[in-house]
Design a protein around this motif. Structure first.
Motif, PDB file in Angstrom:
ATOM      1  N   PHE A   3      27.818  87.779  19.602  1.00 21.72           N
ATOM      2  CA  PHE A   3      28.919  86.836  19.386  1.00 21.72           C
ATOM      3  C   PHE A   3      28.692  86.059  18.101  1.00 21.72           C
ATOM      4  CE2 PHE A   3      25.804  84.331  21.653  1.00 21.72           C
ATOM      5  CZ  PHE A   3      25.917  83.033  21.132  1.00 21.72           C
ATOM      6  N   HIS A   4      29.724  85.402  17.624  1.00 21.17           N
ATOM      7  CA  HIS A   4      29.643  84.590  16.418  1.00 21.17           C
ATOM      8  C   HIS A   4      29.002  83.242  16.766  1.00 21.17           C
ATOM      9  CE1 HIS A   4      32.061  87.218  13.804  1.00 21.17           C
ATOM     10  NE2 HIS A   4      32.769  87.487  14.892  1.00 21.17           N
ATOM     11  N   CYS A   5      27.908  82.923  16.087  1.00 20.79           N
ATOM     12  CA  CYS A   5      27.194  81.678  16.379  1.00 20.79           C
ATOM     13  C   CYS A   5      28.071  80.472  16.058  1.00 20.79           C
ATOM     14  CB  CYS A   5      25.904  81.620  15.566  1.00 20.79           C
ATOM     15  SG  CYS A   5      24.947  80.104  15.825  1.00 20.79           S
ATOM     16  N   HIS A   6      28.139  79.525  16.994  1.00 22.08           N
ATOM     17  CA  HIS A   6      28.970  78.349  16.810  1.00 22.08           C
ATOM     18  C   HIS A   6      28.235  77.210  16.109  1.00 22.08           C
ATOM     19  CE1 HIS A   6      26.704  77.853  20.533  1.00 22.08           C
ATOM     20  NE2 HIS A   6      26.794  76.553  20.344  1.00 22.08           N
ATOM     21  N   VAL A   7      26.929  77.398  15.840  1.00 22.23           N
ATOM     22  CA  VAL A   7      26.130  76.331  15.241  1.00 22.23           C
ATOM     23  C   VAL A   7      26.221  76.345  13.721  1.00 22.23           C
ATOM     24  CG1 VAL A   7      23.802  75.369  15.005  1.00 22.23           C
ATOM     25  CG2 VAL A   7      24.569  76.285  17.212  1.00 22.23           C
ATOM     26  N   HIS A   8      26.168  77.551  13.129  1.00 24.55           N
ATOM     27  CA  HIS A   8      26.300  77.626  11.679  1.00 24.55           C
ATOM     28  C   HIS A   8      27.589  78.371  11.335  1.00 24.55           C
ATOM     29  CE1 HIS A   8      24.878  81.751  12.198  1.00 24.55           C
ATOM     30  NE2 HIS A   8      25.098  81.988  10.939  1.00 24.55           N
ATOM     31  N   ASP A   9      27.879  78.487  10.064  1.00 24.76           N
ATOM     32  CA  ASP A   9      29.137  79.089   9.604  1.00 24.76           C
ATOM     33  C   ASP A   9      29.062  80.601   9.709  1.00 24.76           C
ATOM     34  OD1 ASP A   9      31.625  79.422   8.536  1.00 24.76           O
ATOM     35  OD2 ASP A   9      30.983  79.174   6.448  1.00 24.76           O
ATOM     36  N   ASN A  10      29.205  81.132  10.894  1.00 22.80           N
ATOM     37  CA  ASN A  10      29.084  82.561  11.159  1.00 22.80           C
ATOM     38  C   ASN A  10      30.478  83.141  11.408  1.00 22.80           C
ATOM     39  OD1 ASN A  10      27.773  84.561  13.899  1.00 22.80           O
ATOM     40  ND2 ASN A  10      28.102  85.147  11.772  1.00 22.80           N
ATOM     41  N   THR A  11      31.121  83.607  10.336  1.00 16.78           N
ATOM     42  CA  THR A  11      32.501  84.085  10.447  1.00 16.78           C
ATOM     43  C   THR A  11      32.633  85.588  10.237  1.00 16.78           C
ATOM     44  OG1 THR A  11      32.865  83.575   8.103  1.00 16.78           O
ATOM     45  CG2 THR A  11      33.460  81.879   9.715  1.00 16.78           C
ATOM     46  N   ASN A  12      31.572  86.239   9.740  1.00 15.98           N
ATOM     47  CA  ASN A  12      31.645  87.681   9.495  1.00 15.98           C
ATOM     48  C   ASN A  12      31.016  88.456  10.658  1.00 15.98           C
ATOM     49  OD1 ASN A  12      32.922  87.411   6.921  1.00 15.98           O
ATOM     50  ND2 ASN A  12      30.950  86.847   6.048  1.00 15.98           N
ATOM     51  N   THR A  13      29.917  89.131  10.416  1.00 13.32           N
ATOM     52  CA  THR A  13      29.255  89.885  11.478  1.00 13.32           C
ATOM     53  C   THR A  13      28.632  88.950  12.504  1.00 13.32           C
ATOM     54  OG1 THR A  13      28.723  91.645   9.896  1.00 13.32           O
ATOM     55  CG2 THR A  13      27.496  91.620  11.972  1.00 13.32           C
ATOM     56  N   VAL A  63      21.106  82.949  28.711  1.00  8.90           N
ATOM     57  CA  VAL A  63      20.505  82.347  27.515  1.00  8.90           C
ATOM     58  C   VAL A  63      21.026  83.066  26.284  1.00  8.90           C
ATOM     59  CG1 VAL A  63      18.412  81.571  28.687  1.00  8.90           C
ATOM     60  CG2 VAL A  63      18.491  83.856  27.689  1.00  8.90           C
ATOM     61  N   TRP A  64      21.000  82.361  25.146  1.00  8.83           N
ATOM     62  CA  TRP A  64      21.465  82.953  23.905  1.00  8.83           C
ATOM     63  C   TRP A  64      20.558  82.527  22.757  1.00  8.83           C
ATOM     64  CZ3 TRP A  64      22.775  79.730  19.867  1.00  8.83           C
ATOM     65  CH2 TRP A  64      23.027  78.380  20.197  1.00  8.83           C
ATOM     66  N   VAL A  65      20.585  83.329  21.667  1.00  9.70           N
ATOM     67  CA  VAL A  65      19.810  83.015  20.472  1.00  9.70           C
ATOM     68  C   VAL A  65      20.553  83.559  19.265  1.00  9.70           C
ATOM     69  CG1 VAL A  65      18.443  85.133  20.603  1.00  9.70           C
ATOM     70  CG2 VAL A  65      17.529  83.167  19.366  1.00  9.70           C
ATOM     71  N   CYS A  66      20.504  82.820  18.160  1.00  7.43           N
ATOM     72  CA  CYS A  66      21.087  83.266  16.901  1.00  7.43           C
ATOM     73  C   CYS A  66      19.957  83.771  16.010  1.00  7.43           C
ATOM     74  CB  CYS A  66      21.842  82.142  16.197  1.00  7.43           C
ATOM     75  SG  CYS A  66      22.522  82.665  14.588  1.00  7.43           S
ATOM     76  N   TYR A  67      20.052  85.015  15.541  1.00  9.53           N
ATOM     77  CA  TYR A  67      19.003  85.610  14.736  1.00  9.53           C
ATOM     78  C   TYR A  67      19.134  85.240  13.268  1.00  9.53           C
ATOM     79  CZ  TYR A  67      18.316  88.309  18.963  1.00  9.53           C
ATOM     80  OH  TYR A  67      18.096  88.677  20.267  1.00  9.53           O
ATOM     81  N   SER A  68      20.197  84.541  12.915  1.00  8.11           N
ATOM     82  CA  SER A  68      20.386  84.119  11.538  1.00  8.11           C
ATOM     83  C   SER A  68      19.893  82.698  11.300  1.00  8.11           C
ATOM     84  CB  SER A  68      21.867  84.220  11.152  1.00  8.11           C
ATOM     85  OG  SER A  68      22.073  83.769   9.837  1.00  8.11           O
ATOM     86  N   CYS A  69      20.356  81.746  12.117  1.00  8.47           N
ATOM     87  CA  CYS A  69      19.985  80.342  11.881  1.00  8.47           C
ATOM     88  C   CYS A  69      18.896  79.849  12.811  1.00  8.47           C
ATOM     89  CB  CYS A  69      21.204  79.435  11.990  1.00  8.47           C
ATOM     90  SG  CYS A  69      21.794  79.157  13.683  1.00  8.47           S
TER      91      CYS A  69
END
Length: 255
Positions: free
Chosen positions: A10-20, A31-37
């Motif tokens: 899913f698109h992370c809601h914490v940082h500006d994740n609008t593409n992939t 539980v969830w984790v963002c691999y970018s931020c």
């Protein structure tokens, strides 16, 4: 979240994740984790480990292909509870020093991969299948050495031990507090030569005691000597595969 499996992107809601989509949710565990931020949490809206999301999500772009993370990003992997895998193998003190942890969604053992200046570039996951190690995308492992940030502060006259992988670095530290650095992936690479030369030390190559390891040791010693370094290959006792097979007494005797 998209997909039908347990792990859904899913698109992370914490940082500006609008593409992939950069984040993944485990719908079974909630539980969830963002691999970018680096943000993480639970599907009920609470943050994992009650962490400050701002502190955990300061990701910095260091090049067109690599992302660097703040040191506190590793809290996601090693602050929740001690990694049983690493504490059993190398002890809690060594595991804590090198920030060995557990992936919050997969449960796989992890250890950080860093640049030569110690900046966190991601984590490596160890699994039972093939490949044994899962490396973060976009990071050139041929330009990194595990444990380099600690060996760089060792006395210049001390012996530097070059090994295969993070596990042997951890074994040398836990058994005899020796300064070791480990290659990531397959073998010693040309881009790692300047890193070794920067340390200005005598080098003992302690690759695995098998056919491939012995061949790699010979080639690496020749390469280091051609660069003006004092280098030699370790003489393993019969029946020993690597540093993880040895007690501290045996390692001190052969080193």
């Amino acid at each position: 979240a998209s997909g039908r499996g347990v792990e859904r992107a899913f698109h992370c809601h914490v940082h500006d994740n609008t593409n992939t989509p950069a984040a993944s949710v485990n719908v079974a565990l909630g539980v969830w984790v963002c691999y970018s931020c680096g943000a993480a949490g639970k599907t009920d809206g609470t943050l994992s480990r009650e962490a400050d999301v701002t502190r955990l999500t300061r990701a910095m772009v260091t090049s067109a292909e690599q992302h660097a993370y703040t040191e506190t990003w590793l809290d996601l992997f090693d602050s929740h509870h001690p990694s049983k895998y690493w504490t059993k193998r190398v002890g809690a003190e060594t595991a804590e020093l090198y920030r060995c942890g557990t992936h919050p969604t997969t449960g796989l053992p992890t250890y950080p991969i860093r640049s030569a200046n110690g900046t966190v570039l991601g984590v490596v996951c160890r699994q039972d299948g093939h490949p044994k190690y899962l490396y973060p995308a976009g990071v050139s492992v041929s330009e990194c050495l595990f444990g380099y940030e600690y060996a760089a502060y060792a006395p210049a006259e001390s012996l530097l031990i070059l090994v295969e992988g993070a596990s042997d670095v951890l074994a040398f530290h836990s058994q005899m507090r020796a300064f070791a650095v480990g290659v990531y992936g397959a073998g010693f690479k040309p881009l790692q030569v300047p890193l070794i030369k920067r340390l200005r030390r005598r080098v003992l190559v302690a690759f695995d005691n098998d056919k491939a390891g012995k061949q790699a040791s010979t080639q690496t010693v020749e390469t280091l000597r051609s660069e003006g370094l004092v280098a030699a290959a370790i003489d393993w006792p019969s029946g020993v595969k690597d540093a993880g097979d040895c007690s501290g007494a045996i390692l001190r005797e052969i080193v």
